[in-house]
Design an enzyme around this catalytic site. Structure first.
Site, PDB file in Angstrom:
ATOM      1  N   HIS A 114     -13.797  17.529 -28.789  1.00 48.30           N
ATOM      2  CA  HIS A 114     -13.951  18.752 -27.993  1.00 48.30           C
ATOM      3  C   HIS A 114     -13.260  19.945 -28.661  1.00 48.30           C
ATOM      4  CE1 HIS A 114     -10.102  17.616 -25.795  1.00 48.30           C
ATOM      5  NE2 HIS A 114      -9.970  18.925 -25.764  1.00 48.30           N
ATOM      6  N   ASP A 117     -13.151  10.733 -28.532  1.00 50.20           N
ATOM      7  CA  ASP A 117     -12.976  12.186 -28.646  1.00 50.20           C
ATOM      8  C   ASP A 117     -12.297  12.603 -29.961  1.00 50.20           C
ATOM      9  OD1 ASP A 117     -12.773  14.864 -28.125  1.00 50.20           O
ATOM     10  OD2 ASP A 117     -12.008  14.633 -26.089  1.00 50.20           O
ATOM     11  N   SER A 157      -4.545  19.201 -27.208  1.00 48.92           N
ATOM     12  CA  SER A 157      -5.745  18.446 -27.549  1.00 48.92           C
ATOM     13  C   SER A 157      -5.823  18.232 -29.053  1.00 48.92           C
ATOM     14  CB  SER A 157      -6.987  19.206 -27.092  1.00 48.92           C
ATOM     15  OG  SER A 157      -7.141  19.053 -25.717  1.00 48.92           O
TER      16      SER A 157
HETATM   17  N1  ARG Z   1     -10.035  18.047 -20.355  1.00 50.52           N
HETATM   18  C1  ARG Z   1      -9.897  18.211 -21.767  1.00 50.52           C
HETATM   19  C2  ARG Z   1      -8.895  19.287 -22.108  1.00 50.52           C
HETATM   20  O1  ARG Z   1      -8.760  20.249 -21.384  1.00 50.52           O
HETATM   21  C3  ARG Z   1     -11.157  18.660 -22.417  1.00 50.52           C
HETATM   22  C4  ARG Z   1     -12.188  17.661 -22.445  1.00 50.52           C
HETATM   23  C5  ARG Z   1     -13.475  18.238 -22.949  1.00 50.52           C
HETATM   24  N2  ARG Z   1     -14.540  17.427 -22.436  1.00 50.52           N
HETATM   25  C6  ARG Z   1     -15.421  17.820 -21.503  1.00 50.52           C
HETATM   26  N3  ARG Z   1     -16.169  16.919 -20.979  1.00 50.52           N
HETATM   27  N4  ARG Z   1     -15.564  19.094 -21.126  1.00 50.52           N
HETATM   28  O2  ARG Z   1      -8.289  19.244 -23.150  1.00 50.52           O
END
Ligand code: ARG
Length: 717
Positions: A85, A230, A652
């Site tokens: 992501h 991911d 992330s």
């Molecule tokens: N929740 C994750 C974050 O804020 C991002 C994941 C991205 N994936 C998604 N399905 N939008 O770091």
């Protein structure tokens, strides 16, 4: 000077959060604050091996990836891994219908197949120096010098400001090829001079298809149990001197000062884990009144995004080409949307505001017990609360504007064009050259633009604004705003604007400039800017009071908690968090194991749901149990695992390391039950969701067929 310096240092060193494993720690302070606990928990590294400014250390392998993520270098040849992501917008930008790297994945099979990503950067931290003592001394001396002036505070502030600039300039002079920043910590109580080096030639090496890298989609996002692969890979390139250089075919892979080794041994419950990276923003020092404001404003954001995403999704589901164009815009919007919903829920479930109020009551009792404290801190909470009251209406209106009509893409295109045009004119270009410059600045955007979708959104968002705006925020569109015919207005704007396509804009520039200057989108923007400026002025009128009192309140908290260790709010500077692998219980009678395996992917598979499709090649590997050297000892394929490390957005892609500093996974998410984590750490519930590095290597090697990349890495068995 020494005295002040020591005072600040002791404040910073001694105040603590009592809860184990909470904390996004500052690297230069881990020796003093954390080394002993980390060692007791199983860390085998010395602080010097983690953060050193003289020798290579782990910090040299951990980078800012782009503008909002973390990555880590995992080979001597500048190979980098981060989340899928985090690479998403780059991969989307490089994709077309013919080469859809988002849908199909991609693996460079040799260096000539690594694809440059224009605009993508990777930034290395060089060092951090505490300049708090120096700046406070200067401020104190200036206040003394100007003591008879009526504006002594402004004068002293400007002296400090000049010195800050000076420090940055000097640091940049002394460290060639670097840029420097002064960042504030603890709401303006501590300052660090930070030096960075930014590399600008970054190339896409590979990623799994979205059905793996984003498996579970928005349904699983922010949740456990998780089965998402991911990750994505890039390589940093440098000039022949190993220094940053603009893209060139002559550039060579960057030789890092340090890179991470990779462990194939996995981890078990209770094992030590640490994460280094760039957490973006937390609000752990905010008052109950500020938290109340934050959560009220969420409602507007959630409603506006619901509307917008519904439209995007409809178009995306109808046409794969539109899905590709809008994939990144949709994911970004949906991620925030779900976060705010979860945050609101968690605020209620966990009684966050009441807990904060309780803390404030205890703090106030302590403050009131002594006259000197009362003088220093006695007013801060009240002042903050009044500031919030004074600005909340403007804040709500701004958020409404921002989440609705400011999100109409046509508005963005037109205003970016105007901005670039004005700048070009200011730089001395004549009208036709400036128009061309402005066109060049936005033309790339049209690749991912679909006019009918934007038109639909424009109607919905303008209606939403009209229905929710307070009368003082009605747009001046030359008529009765509240009773306007939104659809007719939008139709006229879209039918007649030259900004709805790159070609139309290009033609107008070469054939009829007037069309650009009299574009209907420009009138609309003018009306938006009129209201926007008014609101920003209203809001920023409270900024000084708010900042000043937040600083005082935070200083009070630090004094109150003297004797304990503390960490400042996240501010996108490098931090370290340590903890252990840990399961959790989300509700009565339910316990979640701390890891998932590939069996769970097969259980979730749903060929009728885009988010849960499983590529047939992955299924085959699963059925044949063809996991190579990457399986667990019991033969199963590990996918994700949980730790109780304290992270937030920006982390992330961060490396999750074992006690030897070897990479065991990548942090990529938080969990639903503790979505309030940015304002309060919840030891029982808060978990960090990580993708297991063994699954990452399996996907590169067995699924992607790019095993040659694994050979470049240092694996530890
Ligand atoms: N929740 C994750 C974050 O804020 C991002 C994941 C991205 N994936 C998604 N399905 N939008 O770091």
């Amino acid at each position: 000077m020494k005295k002040i310096f020591c005072l600040f240092l002791s404040l910073a060193v001694l105040f603590t959060s009592a809860r184990a494993d909470e904390g996004m720690w500052l690297l230069p302070l881990i020796q003093k604050m954390n080394a002993k606990t980390m060692k007791d928990m199983g860390c085998k590294l010395t602080p010097e091996e983690i953060y050193s400014i003289n020798n290579s250390s782990l910090k040299d392998a951990v980078v800012q990836f782009g503008g909002g993520c973390t990555g880590e270098i995992i080979s001597a040849e500048g190979l980098l891994v981060t989340n899928h992501h985090c690479g998403y917008s780059s991969i989307q930008k490089l994709s077309s219908e013919d080469h859809n790297y988002l849908e199909d994945g991609y693996w460079a099979m040799e260096s000539s197949e690594e694809i440059p990503v224009p605009g993508l950067t990777v930034t290395f931290l060089q060092k951090m120096t505490d300049v708090t003592g120096m700046l406070s001394k200067l401020r104190k001396e200036s206040l003394k010098q100007y003591k008879d002036s009526t504006n002594k505070i402004e004068l002293a502030d400007s002296v400090v400001e000049a010195e800050r600039k000076n420090l940055v300039e000097q640091a940049e002079k002394d460290n060639e090829g670097c840029h420097a920043e002064i960042e504030q910590f603890y709401n303006g109580n501590v300052f660090y001079l930070i030096i960075y080096k930014k590399y600008k030639d970054v190339r896409f090496v590979g990623a799994p298809p979205a059905s793996i890298g984003k498996f579970g989609g928005e349904t699983d996002n922010w949740m456990w149990p998780r089965h998402t692969g991911d990750f994505s890979m890039f390589r940093v390139y440098a000039g022949k001197d190993n220094e940053p250089a603009e893209y060139s075919v002559d550039n060579v892979p960057y030789k890092p000062k340090d890179h991470l080794k990779i462990s194939l041994n996995g981890v078990n419950n209770g094992d030590f884990t640490m994460i280094m990276g760039y957490p973006g923003r937390t609000q752990r020092f905010q008052t109950a009144s500020q938290l109340e404001e934050m959560i009220t404003v969420h409602d507007i954001r959630i409603a506006a995004r619901d509307l917008r995403q519904g439209i995007m999704l409809k178009f995306m589901e109808a046409d794969p080409a539109i899905r590709l164009k809008y994939a990144n815009k949709y994911a970004g919007s949906a991620n925030g949307y779900k976060k705010w919903i979860g945050e609101k829920k968690a605020f209620g479930n966990l009684g966050i505001i009441d807990e904060e109020k309780g803390k404030e009551a205890a703090f106030t009792k302590w403050v009131n017990a002594r006259k000197s404290r009362k003088e220093k801190y006695g007013q801060a909470l009240q002042n903050i609360s009044e500031s919030v009251d004074n600005s909340i209406a403007a804040e709500k209106s701004l958020v409404l504007l921002d989440e609705s009509i400011a999100n109409i893409e046509l508005i963005g295109l037109s205003s970016n064009f105007n901005g670039a045009f004005k700048k070009a004119v200011k730089n001395g270009q004549d009208t036709s050259a400036a128009l061309q410059t402005a066109y060049d600045a936005i033309k790339g955007y049209y690749k991912d633009y679909y006019e009918p979708l934007d038109r639909k959104e424009a109607s919905a968002l303008l209606s939403f604004y009209k229905d929710n705006a307070s009368p003082d925020c009605y747009l001046d569109l030359g008529g009765d705003f509240k009773n306007m015919d939104v659809d007719a207005y939008v139709k006229n704007m879209f039918d007649n604007s030259v900004f709805t396509s790159g070609q139309k804009l290009k033609n107008a520039i070469s054939e009829d400039n007037e069309k650009v200057f009299k574009d209907p989108a420009r009138d609309f923007i003018k009306a938006i800017i009129g209201i926007g400026m008014k609101l920003i002025m209203e809001e920023t009128a409270e900024d000084d009071t708010l900042q000043q009192n937040s600083r005082i309140y935070t200083a009070g908290l630090m004094e109150w908690n003297k004797g304990k260790k503390s960490y400042p709010d996240a501010n996108f500077t490098m931090r370290l968090t340590y903890g252990t692998v840990k399961p959790y219980s989300p509700k009565d009678a339910v316990t979640y194991r701390s890891y998932t395996t590939m069996k769970g992917i097969m259980e979730k598979e749903d060929s009728t749901n885009y988010e849960f499709k499983v590529p047939s090649k992955l299924k085959k590997l699963y059925e044949a149990k063809d996991f190579g050297q990457y399986a667990r000892k019991d033969g199963r394929m590990p996918i994700c695992f949980l730790t109780n490390n304290d992270i937030t957005g920006g982390n992330s892609g961060s490396p999750v390391m074992n006690g030897n500093g070897e990479l065991i996974g990548l942090a990529f998410d938080g969990n639903w039950e503790s979505m309030s984590s940015d304002v309060m750490f919840e030891p029982e519930l808060q978990r960090c969701i990580c993708v297991d590095i063994r699954y990452v290597l399996f996907l590169i090697d067995k699924y992607g067929g790019a095993g040659y990349l694994v050979k470049e890495m240092d694996l530890v068995q």
